[in-house]
Design a protein around this motif. Structure first.
Motif, PDB file in Angstrom:
ATOM      1  N   SER A 286       0.807  -1.219   0.000  1.00  0.00           N
ATOM      2  CA  SER A 286       0.000   0.000   0.000  1.00  0.00           C
ATOM      3  C   SER A 286       0.841   1.269   0.000  1.00  0.00           C
ATOM      4  N   GLY A 287       2.164   1.146   0.070  1.00  0.00           N
ATOM      5  CA  GLY A 287       3.007   2.334   0.154  1.00  0.00           C
ATOM      6  C   GLY A 287       4.431   2.076  -0.264  1.00  0.00           C
ATOM      7  N   GLY A 288       5.349   2.822   0.362  1.00  0.00           N
ATOM      8  CA  GLY A 288       6.736   2.822  -0.061  1.00  0.00           C
ATOM      9  C   GLY A 288       7.473   1.511   0.085  1.00  0.00           C
ATOM     10  N   PHE A 289       6.948   0.599   0.896  1.00  0.00           N
ATOM     11  CA  PHE A 289       7.673  -0.653   1.100  1.00  0.00           C
ATOM     12  C   PHE A 289       7.665  -1.556  -0.124  1.00  0.00           C
ATOM     13  N   SER A 290       6.782  -1.292  -1.083  1.00  0.00           N
ATOM     14  CA  SER A 290       6.816  -2.091  -2.310  1.00  0.00           C
ATOM     15  C   SER A 290       8.116  -1.825  -3.078  1.00  0.00           C
ATOM     16  N   ALA A 291       8.626  -0.592  -3.013  1.00  0.00           N
ATOM     17  CA  ALA A 291       9.902  -0.288  -3.659  1.00  0.00           C
ATOM     18  C   ALA A 291      11.059  -0.973  -2.930  1.00  0.00           C
ATOM     19  N   VAL A 292      10.996  -1.004  -1.605  1.00  0.00           N
ATOM     20  CA  VAL A 292      12.003  -1.724  -0.819  1.00  0.00           C
ATOM     21  C   VAL A 292      11.979  -3.207  -1.175  1.00  0.00           C
ATOM     22  N   ALA A 293      10.764  -3.760  -1.259  1.00  0.00           N
ATOM     23  CA  ALA A 293      10.615  -5.182  -1.580  1.00  0.00           C
ATOM     24  C   ALA A 293      11.151  -5.497  -2.969  1.00  0.00           C
ATOM     25  N   GLU A 294      10.948  -4.569  -3.919  1.00  0.00           N
ATOM     26  CA  GLU A 294      11.440  -4.825  -5.283  1.00  0.00           C
ATOM     27  C   GLU A 294      12.950  -4.989  -5.299  1.00  0.00           C
ATOM     28  N   GLU A 295      13.641  -4.073  -4.591  1.00  0.00           N
ATOM     29  CA  GLU A 295      15.103  -4.170  -4.516  1.00  0.00           C
ATOM     30  C   GLU A 295      15.528  -5.493  -3.894  1.00  0.00           C
ATOM     31  N   PHE A 296      14.838  -5.879  -2.846  1.00  0.00           N
ATOM     32  CA  PHE A 296      15.157  -7.119  -2.139  1.00  0.00           C
ATOM     33  C   PHE A 296      14.901  -8.328  -3.037  1.00  0.00           C
ATOM     34  N   LEU A 297      13.756  -8.325  -3.735  1.00  0.00           N
ATOM     35  CA  LEU A 297      13.409  -9.443  -4.619  1.00  0.00           C
ATOM     36  C   LEU A 297      14.422  -9.589  -5.753  1.00  0.00           C
ATOM     37  N   GLU A 298      14.847  -8.461  -6.298  1.00  0.00           N
ATOM     38  CA  GLU A 298      15.844  -8.516  -7.373  1.00  0.00           C
ATOM     39  C   GLU A 298      17.119  -9.189  -6.882  1.00  0.00           C
TER      40      GLU A 298
ATOM     41  N   SER B 229     -15.539  11.014  -0.158  1.00  0.00           N
ATOM     42  CA  SER B 229     -16.078  11.651  -1.365  1.00  0.00           C
ATOM     43  C   SER B 229     -15.296  12.908  -1.725  1.00  0.00           C
ATOM     44  N   LEU B 230     -14.536  13.435  -0.760  1.00  0.00           N
ATOM     45  CA  LEU B 230     -13.764  14.651  -0.994  1.00  0.00           C
ATOM     46  C   LEU B 230     -12.332  14.340  -1.439  1.00  0.00           C
ATOM     47  N   GLN B 231     -12.015  13.058  -1.678  1.00  0.00           N
ATOM     48  CA  GLN B 231     -10.658  12.692  -2.073  1.00  0.00           C
ATOM     49  C   GLN B 231     -10.289  13.384  -3.380  1.00  0.00           C
ATOM     50  N   SER B 232      -9.134  13.997  -3.430  1.00  0.00           N
ATOM     51  CA  SER B 232      -8.721  14.792  -4.585  1.00  0.00           C
ATOM     52  C   SER B 232      -8.348  13.913  -5.766  1.00  0.00           C
ATOM     53  N   LYS B 233      -8.447  14.517  -6.951  1.00  0.00           N
ATOM     54  CA  LYS B 233      -8.049  13.808  -8.168  1.00  0.00           C
ATOM     55  C   LYS B 233      -6.563  13.452  -8.113  1.00  0.00           C
ATOM     56  N   LYS B 234      -5.765  14.361  -7.547  1.00  0.00           N
ATOM     57  CA  LYS B 234      -4.332  14.109  -7.435  1.00  0.00           C
ATOM     58  C   LYS B 234      -4.060  12.877  -6.583  1.00  0.00           C
ATOM     59  N   ARG B 235      -4.780  12.734  -5.475  1.00  0.00           N
ATOM     60  CA  ARG B 235      -4.609  11.575  -4.604  1.00  0.00           C
ATOM     61  C   ARG B 235      -5.013  10.282  -5.314  1.00  0.00           C
ATOM     62  N   THR B 236      -6.103  10.329  -6.061  1.00  0.00           N
ATOM     63  CA  THR B 236      -6.567   9.152  -6.798  1.00  0.00           C
ATOM     64  C   THR B 236      -5.550   8.726  -7.848  1.00  0.00           C
ATOM     65  N   VAL B 237      -5.005   9.704  -8.584  1.00  0.00           N
ATOM     66  CA  VAL B 237      -3.995   9.395  -9.599  1.00  0.00           C
ATOM     67  C   VAL B 237      -2.766   8.776  -8.951  1.00  0.00           C
ATOM     68  N   LEU B 238      -2.336   9.346  -7.820  1.00  0.00           N
ATOM     69  CA  LEU B 238      -1.158   8.810  -7.124  1.00  0.00           C
ATOM     70  C   LEU B 238      -1.369   7.348  -6.724  1.00  0.00           C
ATOM     71  N   GLU B 239      -2.532   7.037  -6.137  1.00  0.00           N
ATOM     72  CA  GLU B 239      -2.789   5.668  -5.694  1.00  0.00           C
ATOM     73  C   GLU B 239      -2.882   4.715  -6.880  1.00  0.00           C
ATOM     74  N   ASP B 240      -3.530   5.146  -7.967  1.00  0.00           N
ATOM     75  CA  ASP B 240      -3.667   4.278  -9.138  1.00  0.00           C
ATOM     76  C   ASP B 240      -2.313   3.999  -9.784  1.00  0.00           C
ATOM     77  N   LEU B 241      -1.472   5.031  -9.860  1.00  0.00           N
ATOM     78  CA  LEU B 241      -0.139   4.826 -10.442  1.00  0.00           C
ATOM     79  C   LEU B 241       0.734   3.978  -9.530  1.00  0.00           C
ATOM     80  N   HIS B 242       0.631   4.205  -8.226  1.00  0.00           N
ATOM     81  CA  HIS B 242       1.383   3.357  -7.297  1.00  0.00           C
ATOM     82  C   HIS B 242       1.016   1.893  -7.506  1.00  0.00           C
ATOM     83  N   ASP B 243      -0.285   1.593  -7.567  1.00  0.00           N
ATOM     84  CA  ASP B 243      -0.728   0.204  -7.716  1.00  0.00           C
ATOM     85  C   ASP B 243      -0.238  -0.396  -9.029  1.00  0.00           C
ATOM     86  N   ALA B 244      -0.265   0.394 -10.099  1.00  0.00           N
ATOM     87  CA  ALA B 244       0.170  -0.111 -11.400  1.00  0.00           C
ATOM     88  C   ALA B 244       1.671  -0.387 -11.417  1.00  0.00           C
TER      89      ALA B 244
END
Length: 572
Positions: free
Chosen positions: A229-241, A265-280
């Motif tokens: 859900s956050g920055g640890f996916s980048a840490v995990a990628e380095e470790f997995l490699e 309902s008040l979540q910003s478009k910027k926040r939504t884009v960030l989460e969608d790109l993070h997941d991708a």
């Protein structure tokens, strides 16, 4: 024996891991308890697959998880990074010869142990004072203390260590230097990439992993749980490699878990884009380094079908992580079942298979770097009659998000585990009864996989004192489902429910298509298209055009592999 090494990266991954290891610790305790159910004393599970033996400097034998846990500094609460078995010896020089100026010391107050951890400490130090003048008074006092402990955990859990009842080896707990920010701020792939440097910390992490791997006789693989859900996916990628480079032929089963994301309902478009790109980005990068990736993280467990007999507060990681941990426990049982030969007498388990075997089954149709769906029934209903108006298969519901329902995959493969099941009422089912019931369910199902593998164990899931109060009113003491309407009355916990039957399933199916397609679509729309809203964000994360096109190509191949033939053919 084929050992598993478990790796947990990130806060929510460690929340899940804490429950997972509590289940194992409870199994170990019940196996030696003369008053425990016979299924716990004769479970035919080889715990050495997950645990290692050792000895302290004082000559005391230890039995600790073969585990490497990685989290940010300050995430261990009252627990020392050296654990509790091996005492840390710190020596300070009496004279400082390289500095003649004034010395100032800054220290923060250690976190206090909660009631649960205080109880554990007192028991281990033999400091519990009991008045054993009569059985009734002793029992009521114990009951009161347990209720107090359960209530305190329900009200305040700040760290995953707050409810951990397990001893850890000093090599197991690693805190990232320099990562002090709150979990709420460490919330995307780019922050993780900026905050962590493999060149600076990777060697120490590798050495700790090597410590556990090199003492294995025949390692079967890595069980890797990452907070996605956050920055640890980048840490995990380095470790997995690094793992893929150093342990070329050792498979990785990766669970990418996400805790509940508060969405308004008040979540910003910027926040939504960030989460969608993070997941991708996270999914694309992590899946390239694992033989099998299992995404876990429903938007709301409390509103999902899996919670029919549960009362879950989504915002509590303590609650949701318990469900995911129960699923991981169930699906990993075949990895540690004692194999049964043709001359072996009747056993309490059937269907043993190692991690490599499961990966081969699920990716057998050319679906390499396979994405698998994890379904669970918690608790599993009786096989025949009573609450079982539907078959066992129909009571399995996904913990993997964005799954298509009622799809038929002629190339689908399923690995199903059932343990502690009831035949009817409160009568436990035998191994053969479970097999017959599952076979009958598949024969009657409208859609069937090309192949399925069934593993069965008689041992149910034990519920330790530290388990959250998430069971509904219909769940009995041993997980049997009782009659009557489902109500929203107060939830039951470990004081009322001692064990439950479980069923869990990993499946290779094109039902995962919506999940993969959404990540491909979001990467293209927000990151690659002309004028994409997240293009600058991705550049800030260090990704150039070629990197993004490479991720897009990988996701496109996944989609093409999963698409049924009729969907990939021309329709003109």
């Amino acid at each position: 024996m084929k050992e598993l090494v478990t790796i947990q990266v990130g806060d929510f991954a460690n929340y899940v891991g804490s429950h997972f290891w509590n289940f194992q610790d409870e199994l170990l305790g019940l196996a030696g308890d003369p008053n425990a159910d016979s299924f716990f004393k004769n479970h035919d599970l080889n715990m050495d697959v997950l645990y290692r033996t050792g000895v302290t400097q004082q000559g005391i034998l230890t039995y600790t998880p073969r585990l490497l846990s990685i989290n940010m500094r300050g995430s261990l609460g009252s627990l020392s990074s050296h654990g509790t078995l091996y005492k840390e010896v710190t020596s300070f020089p009496s004279d400082v010869v390289t500095w003649t100026g004034k010395i100032s010391t800054q220290a923060c107050e250690p976190h206090k142990k909660n009631l649960f951890l205080q109880r554990l400490y007192e028991e281990e130090e033999n400091l519990i004072v009991t008045n054993d003048t009569s059985g009734s008074s002793n029992g009521s006092q114990s009951e009161y203390q347990d209720k107090d402990i359960v209530e305190s955990l329900e009200n305040v859990v700040e760290f995953w260590t707050d409810y951990s009842k397990v001893h850890y080896h000093p090599q197991s707990l690693y805190e990232l230097n320099g990562v002090w920010m709150d979990a709420e701020d460490f919330n995307n792939y780019g922050i993780g990439k900026d905050s962590f440097s493999w060149d600076l910390q990777g060697e120490e992490i590798s050495d700790r992993l090597r410590f556990f791997v090199e003492e294995c006789d025949h390692i079967q693989g890595f069980q890797f749980v990452v907070d996605d859900s956050g920055g640890f996916s980048a840490v995990a990628e380095e470790f997995l490699e690094n793992i893929v480079d150093e342990y070329t032929n050792t498979p990785v089963l990766l669970y990418a878990v996400q805790g509940h994301r508060a969405c308004t309902s008040l979540q910003s478009k910027k926040r939504t884009v960030l989460e969608d790109l993070h997941d991708a980005v996270s999914f694309s990068r992590l899946s390239s380094y694992s033989k099998l990736i299992v995404p876990l993280g429903m938007p709301s467990l409390s509103k999902g079908k899996v919670s029919k007999f549960l009362h879950i507060e989504d915002e509590k990681h303590y609650h949701s992580s318990a469900v995911y941990a129960a699923a991981l426990h169930s699906i990993s049982l075949p990895f540690r079942m004692d194999p049964i030969g043709p001359t072996t007498p009747a056993s309490s388990v059937s269907g043993a298979v190692d991690l490599h075997g499961v990966i081969q089954m699920l990716s057998g149709q050319g679906r390499q770097n396979m994405v698998s769906i994890l379904d669970v029934a918690i608790p599993a209903p009786a096989l025949f009659g009573g609450q079982n108006e539907q078959s066992l298969l129909e009571n399995l519901h996904p913990l993997t998000p964005q799954i298509a329902e009622d799809v038929e995959d002629m190339q689908g493969v399923e690995c199903l585990t059932v343990h502690g099941a009831y035949a009817s009422g409160s009568h436990r089912a035998s191994v053969s009864q479970v097999k017959d019931a599952v076979d009958a369910a598949f024969q009657c199902a409208e859609t069937n996989p090309m192949f399925y593998h069934l593993s069965v164990a008689l041992c149910p899931l034990p519920i330790p004192l530290s388990f959250p109060s998430i069971f509904g009113n219909q769940v009995g003491q041993h997980g049997e489902l009782m009659g009557g309407p489902i109500t929203n009355s107060s939830s039951k916990g470990s004081l009322d429910v001692y064990s439950i039957p479980m069923a869990a399933r990993l499946r290779s199916s094109n039902a995962i298509l919506p999940f993969v397609e959404s990540r491909l679509r979001n990467l293209h729309q927000f990151g690659i298209d002309r004028g994409a809203a997240g293009a600058q964000l991705l550049r800030g994360w260090g990704f150039g055009r070629e990197d993004l096109e490479e991720m897009e190509e990988m996701l496109s191949k996944m989609v093409a592999t999963l698409c049924p033939p009729q969907l990939s053919s021309d329709s003109d």
